[in-house]
Design a protein around this motif. Structure first.
Motif, mmCIF file in Angstrom:
data_model
loop_
_atom_site.group_PDB
_atom_site.id
_atom_site.type_symbol
_atom_site.label_atom_id
_atom_site.label_comp_id
_atom_site.label_asym_id
_atom_site.label_seq_id
_atom_site.Cartn_x
_atom_site.Cartn_y
_atom_site.Cartn_z
ATOM 1 N N ALA A 118 -12.995 -17.298 -3.304
ATOM 2 C CA ALA A 118 -13.746 -16.373 -2.448
ATOM 3 C C ALA A 118 -14.802 -17.138 -1.644
ATOM 4 C CB ALA A 118 -14.403 -15.284 -3.296
ATOM 5 N N VAL A 119 -15.532 -18.021 -2.297
ATOM 6 C CA VAL A 119 -16.596 -18.759 -1.600
ATOM 7 C C VAL A 119 -15.997 -19.624 -0.486
ATOM 8 C CG1 VAL A 119 -18.393 -20.517 -1.842
ATOM 9 C CG2 VAL A 119 -18.219 -18.695 -3.538
ATOM 10 N N GLY A 141 -14.566 -16.886 -12.085
ATOM 11 C CA GLY A 141 -13.605 -17.948 -12.388
ATOM 12 C C GLY A 141 -13.021 -18.550 -11.123
ATOM 13 N N GLU A 142 -11.725 -18.769 -11.136
ATOM 14 C CA GLU A 142 -11.050 -19.362 -9.968
ATOM 15 C C GLU A 142 -11.146 -18.463 -8.744
ATOM 16 O OE1 GLU A 142 -6.990 -20.510 -10.696
ATOM 17 O OE2 GLU A 142 -7.571 -21.616 -12.510
ATOM 18 N N GLU A 176 -23.081 -13.843 -7.017
ATOM 19 C CA GLU A 176 -22.469 -14.436 -8.215
ATOM 20 C C GLU A 176 -22.964 -13.763 -9.499
ATOM 21 O OE1 GLU A 176 -22.906 -18.669 -8.525
ATOM 22 O OE2 GLU A 176 -21.189 -18.812 -9.897
ATOM 23 N N GLY A 177 -22.007 -13.412 -10.354
ATOM 24 C CA GLY A 177 -22.340 -12.864 -11.661
ATOM 25 C C GLY A 177 -22.549 -11.358 -11.693
ATOM 26 N N ARG A 178 -22.547 -10.701 -10.540
ATOM 27 C CA ARG A 178 -22.731 -9.244 -10.554
ATOM 28 C C ARG A 178 -21.441 -8.537 -10.997
ATOM 29 N NH1 ARG A 178 -27.686 -7.702 -8.178
ATOM 30 N NH2 ARG A 178 -28.736 -9.584 -7.428
ATOM 31 N N GLN A 179 -21.597 -7.274 -11.390
ATOM 32 C CA GLN A 179 -20.497 -6.545 -12.038
ATOM 33 C C GLN A 179 -19.146 -6.662 -11.324
ATOM 34 O OE1 GLN A 179 -19.500 -2.126 -13.837
ATOM 35 N NE2 GLN A 179 -21.416 -2.348 -12.751
ATOM 36 N N PHE A 180 -19.137 -6.497 -9.996
ATOM 37 C CA PHE A 180 -17.860 -6.494 -9.283
ATOM 38 C C PHE A 180 -17.634 -7.776 -8.470
ATOM 39 C CE2 PHE A 180 -18.625 -1.991 -10.088
ATOM 40 C CZ PHE A 180 -17.397 -1.622 -10.640
#
Lengths: 196, 468
Positions: free
Chosen positions: B257-258, B251-252, B243-247
């Motif tokens: 994805a999770v 958001g939704e 989570e939060g990494r460049q790629f």
């Protein structure tokens, strides 16, 4: 890819376990950007001393194996790194096949893609072939990919397994990228339905 | 009743027919300078394009120098290889994270760090340690240059399904025993070709308790026991890492994805072709003594003698290893002196590895007889280690502090062992000549390598006197 149908040649015995791709083609030659010319560096650190002179003990430097074209190796041949420079080096040196009780998966696959035939035989049979190539003068082996057999002129005649698809590719010298491109529509449909 | 591997396979099946390999879609193709030039050349000769440059990412790692990067390369052939990758990436529209980028690093450090590696993906790279990405529940494996070209042209590979192998590791890891020791212990147990033809799924409480970086260390060395790939089912720790990494999706798209990743696990009644159980509480720090990664012993042990070899092939390996490594049967491991120490490689160059090594190094000096170096896995890790004060601990102790790259793991640049030199190394292969012709490699964890650098010989890091 170079076709492979039948082939008769001289085997060289390197019946040692776990000969890895770092030995087949040492790292110092991997900076080259060509696909050819790697034969000069095959087994470099074993073939040559640190001053570059040939190591006379090494099997491929012995006159009787000078034109060897079939390598007879121990279990797990080609384990380790994925470097395709390993089959390139073997082919460029003049080998057309490697016989061993087992192979590293990536090396096995890389060999098939280049027309170098990796043949799995049970360990006692490989030991016998290694012993014969050492003991019998002018010993040759015939590999027949049509009939999937390895034979000599002294009564050896054994079958080997290879998956049928790879066999057909080798027999016909097929380009597997071209084969995959025939499924272009399926690839595009997959991308569309999976949102890729 | 499917395994995680079966599920990922099914999700990527493009085409199958009897008697032929299946066509499997590739989600992420990672590339570097060494195994791609001939593939790009093949594309050009056939007049083909890269089908999905947007799913292809490159960096430089294997052949580049790890110091004096503002100067021209000393090796003109390596310079040409790197320049060739630049030209190829420009020509085919592939993003390249070059030496001037903070993202640059070892390809298998780079992918996860930038959030490119996701659960359930198929990931390939022309490098056998691609198995690293399996730590995220991705099916990831090394390929040769012909297959690199195949993926460039088609974004698919022709694949035959592997067998399923479960390795279950249970119990709390004792103090001083790391993920590196878990995988060295596994390879010791099953042998160097013990998993050939299989995809390994690592499971059990020990694996669950490992950090993502520890899981990457375990999956990284799957190839050293012959496995096609190594996998660990994703869990909340996996999602938190991404989570939060460049790629990473956001958001939704992140929530979706999770949800999609959460179902990626082996069914309770799925059948494995083979299973092995490992008791983590019995593990100790391992040190390899021979020239293949399975020839290891616990640090409290001795080099085995021939009577301990399991078969004729192992006898041959032992004899060859004694000779090449310059050691004797029954020699005590903690009496083996080292000349060099290398902390780095796609196995052990991440921030937690550097923290573990720095904990040992703090307040000490590298032995007079040892030359030691730390090579971070990426420039981002290098910066983080500098910000955390780890770099200062290393340099104060006399370790060299380098820029990111594969470095002495395979010695394609100038970072090599001299003939006869003995090295405590956190890398993954101890093959003859791997780190330099005639060089002698002993594989260990980062804390064990740091301790050996300081003591001048192998020591049991569990007895280390840590300084504040």
């Amino acid at each position: 890819m170079q076709k492979f149908t039948t082939f008769t040649g001289k085997p060289a015995p390197m019946f040692e376990p776990n000969i890895d791709t770092d030995q087949i083609i040492p790292k110092q030659f991997l900076t080259r950007i060509e696909r050819t010319g790697f034969g000069a560096f095959l087994f470099y650190d074993w073939r040559f001393g640190s001053n570059g002179t040939p190591n006379t003990d090494f099997v491929l430097n012995q006159p009787r194996y000078s034109n060897a074209s079939i390598l007879v190796a121990g279990m797990n041949f080609g384990c380790g790194s994925s470097r395709e420079h390993a089959p390139w080096a073997l082919l460029d040196y003049g080998f057309r096949a490697v016989i061993a009780p087992g192979f590293g998966d990536i090396f096995y696959n890389n060999s098939l893609k280049n027309g170098l035939l990796p043949i799995r035989l049970d360990e006692p049979t490989v030991a016998t072939i290694a012993e014969n190539s050492h003991r019998v003068a002018e010993y040759t082996l015939t590999i027949n990919l049509e009939s999937k057999t390895v034979s000599d002129e002294h009564g050896l005649n054994v079958g080997f397994d290879i998956d049928e698809f790879s066999r057909q590719c080798l027999l016909n010298g097929l380009d597997d990228i071209a084969l995959t491109i025939q499924h272009e529509a399926a690839i595009t449909a997959f991308e569309a339905r999976s949102g890729r | 009743m499917k395994t995680l591997y079966d599920k990922i396979w099914d999700r990527h099946l493009v085409h199958s027919e009897a008697g032929k390999p299946s066509l499997i879609y590739i989600d992420l193709h990672l590339i570097h300078e060494v195994t791609t030039p001939q593939a790009f050349e093949g594309l050009r000769l056939a007049g083909r394009k890269v089908r999905r440059p947007d799913l292809t990412f490159g960096t430089v790692d294997h052949a580049i120098p790890t110091k004096n990067r503002d100067l021209p390369f000393n090796d003109p052939i390596a310079a040409q290889q790197v320049e060739t990758l630049r030209e190829n990436c420009r020509e085919f529209g592939i993003p390249l994270y070059d030496m001037d980028r903070i993202e640059q690093g070892i390809i298998h450090v780079f992918g996860p760090e930038q959030g490119l590696t996701h659960p359930g993906m198929t990931i390939v790279c022309g490098d056998s340690h691609t198995s690293t990405h399996g730590a995220f529940g991705a099916l990831a494996h090394g390929i040769g240059t012909s297959e690199v070209e195949h993926v460039f042209a088609t974004q698919c590979l022709q694949q035959v399904r592997s067998k399923n192998f479960r390795i279950n590791v249970d119990g709390e890891l004792p103090f001083g025993v790391t993920a590196k020791d878990v995988i060295l212990g596994i390879i010791n147990e099953i042998g160097m070709n013990g998993a050939t033809g299989h995809v390994i799924e690592y499971s059990g409480s020990t694996i669950r308790d490992l950090s993502m970086e520890g899981r990457m260390t375990v999956c990284n060395m799957s190839i050293e026991c012959g496995a096609k790939a190594g996998l660990i089912a994703p869990d909340p720790k996996t999602f938190e890492y991404i989570e939060g990494r460049q790629f990473a999706p956001n958001g939704e798209a992140w929530d979706a994805a999770v949800e999609n990743w959460k179902v990626l696990s082996t069914d309770a009644d799925a059948i494995f072709d083979r299973s092995v159980d490992i008791d983590a509480t019995s593990l100790e720090p391992f040190v390899t003594w021979g020239t293949s990664p399975d020839l290891s012993v616990k640090v409290t042990g001795s080099v085995p003698d021939l009577s301990e070899a399991r078969d004729e092939n192992e006898v041959k390996s032992y004899e060859r290893s004694y000779r090449y490594m310059g050691i004797e049967p029954s020699q005590k491991i903690d009496e083996i002196a080292v000349d060099r120490a290398f902390i780095g490689s796609c196995t052990n160059s991440r921030i937690e590895d550097l923290r573990e090594a720095a904990k040992v190094a703090r307040g000490y000096s590298v032995s007079d007889r040892v030359n030691a170096m730390v090579v971070p896995g990426s420039m981002q890790i290098k910066k983080q280690a500098e910000d955390e004060g780890l770099a200062k601990i290393f340099t104060d102790a006399g370790f060299e502090w380098r820029d990111a790259g594969c470095s002495m793991c395979l010695g394609m640049n100038e970072d090599i062992l001299a003939e006869g030199e003995r090295c405590a190394s956190t890398s993954n292969r101890n093959f003859e000549g791997r780190q330099g012709r005639g060089g002698r490699t002993h594989l260990v964890s980062p804390s064990m390598a740091a301790a050996a650098a300081i003591a001048g010989h192998f020591v049991d890091v569990r007895e280390w006197r840590f300084k504040e």
